[in-house]
Scaffold this active site. Structure first.
Site, mmCIF file in Angstrom:
data_model
loop_
_atom_site.group_PDB
_atom_site.id
_atom_site.type_symbol
_atom_site.label_atom_id
_atom_site.label_comp_id
_atom_site.label_asym_id
_atom_site.label_seq_id
_atom_site.Cartn_x
_atom_site.Cartn_y
_atom_site.Cartn_z
ATOM 1 C CB VAL A 89 -0.887 -0.254 1.244
ATOM 2 C CG1 VAL A 89 -1.613 -1.049 1.209
ATOM 3 C CG2 VAL A 89 -0.588 0.403 2.560
ATOM 4 C CG ASN B 166 -6.861 -4.625 8.580
ATOM 5 O OD1 ASN B 166 -6.588 -4.340 9.728
ATOM 6 N ND2 ASN B 166 -5.893 -5.055 8.056
ATOM 7 C CE1 TYR C 238 -0.397 0.933 15.349
ATOM 8 C CE2 TYR C 238 -0.935 1.861 17.396
ATOM 9 C CZ TYR C 238 -1.310 1.295 16.072
ATOM 10 O OH TYR C 238 -2.723 0.231 16.637
#
Length: 269
Positions: free
Chosen positions: A80, A106, A174
């Site tokens: 991706v 996701n 993150y």
């Protein structure tokens, strides 16, 4: 052999990224069980093929499951972070199924859990490229197809995280990307209104996957201690995504939080 009603509406079509394992696989299988056709995106071909095999088994007993030619699951190897891979993914979906009704954004990664001053630029970029840029590229490609197809519209569900609200120690890349995903969700919701495109976000806490395996033995807490944390079955996440995806486009779950009941989030730190 089950007779197929030729007047039956064809299955809805979903694209699930990170579909080779964990939450992505659980969601793909839940959608297949509910009669959806699912395009499976991920970097590991063998893992995608295994998800496709499981999806075929799950969908095999469904009435009308063969309305579309071929298997109900289409594995497409996709990184991706690469625009050309994302473009190829949605071309394959359009050629095979003709449309897309759902994107479950996701794919993601946590990165190394190291002190902030020890995080390398390369590790920072890897997390940002996957969690944020990858989500944008997939959402952009889905948006284009949803805007052009007939009937127009569709739904995008972004995988946020508890970390979109509250960070864990040593998770700056993150946490930053998951906060940014919330902004992406809001912008997609606003920009999609004119085209019948709904966007929501599911924030997940401690689903039992390979990524969270360490939580069962001990993970770093805000006070510096190590403690095991409760986890929940990824199937509980999948059922929530299916509920969000099954709503008419006139209704939207903007944000949903699904978490292990006793995990240290409410009152964390």
């Amino acid at each position: 052999m089950t007779e197929i009603d030729i007047d039956r509406e064809p299955p809805k079509v979903a694209v699930v990224t990170g579909a080779g394992s964990g939450i992505g696989r659980a969601v793909a299988l839940e959608l297949a069980r509910a009669g959806w056709s699912v395009a499976l995106a991920g970097r590991r071909t063998e893992a995608l093929e295994e998800t496709a095999r499981l999806a075929r088994e799950d969908a095999g007993g469904l009435e009308g499951a063969a309305v579309l030619e071929g298997a109900p699951a289409l594995p497409v190897r996709t990184d991706v972070t690469r625009p050309e891979d994302v473009a190829a993914l949605f071309r394959a979906v359009r050629q095979r199924f003709g449309r897309v009704d759902l994107l479950f954004n996701n794919a993601g990664g946590f990165g190394p859990a190291v002190p902030l001053d020890e995080l390398s630029y390369e590790d920072w970029r890897s997390v940002v490229d996957t969690n944020l840029t990858g989500a944008f590229l997939c959402a952009q490609a889905a948006f284009r197809l949803m805007k052009e197809q007939d009937p127009r519209g569709g739904r995008i569900i972004n995988n946020g995280s508890i970390s979109a609200h509250t960070p864990r120690p040593r998770s700056v890349a993150y946490t930053a990307t998951k906060h940014a995903v919330t902004g992406l969700t809001k912008s997609l919701s606003l920009d999609g209104r004119a085209y019948g495109i709904a966007c929501g976000q599911i924030d997940i806490g401690n689903a039992a996957t390979e990524m969270t395996a360490r939580m069962r033995t001990g993970t770093l807490q805000a006070d510096g201690s190590l403690a095991p944390e409760p986890v929940m079955d990824a199937a509980d996440v999948a059922r929530t995504v299916l509920h969000m995806a099954s709503l008419p486009l006139e209704a939207n779950v903007q944000f949903a939080t699904v978490m292990a009941t006793a995990m240290p989030y409410i009152g964390r730190g």
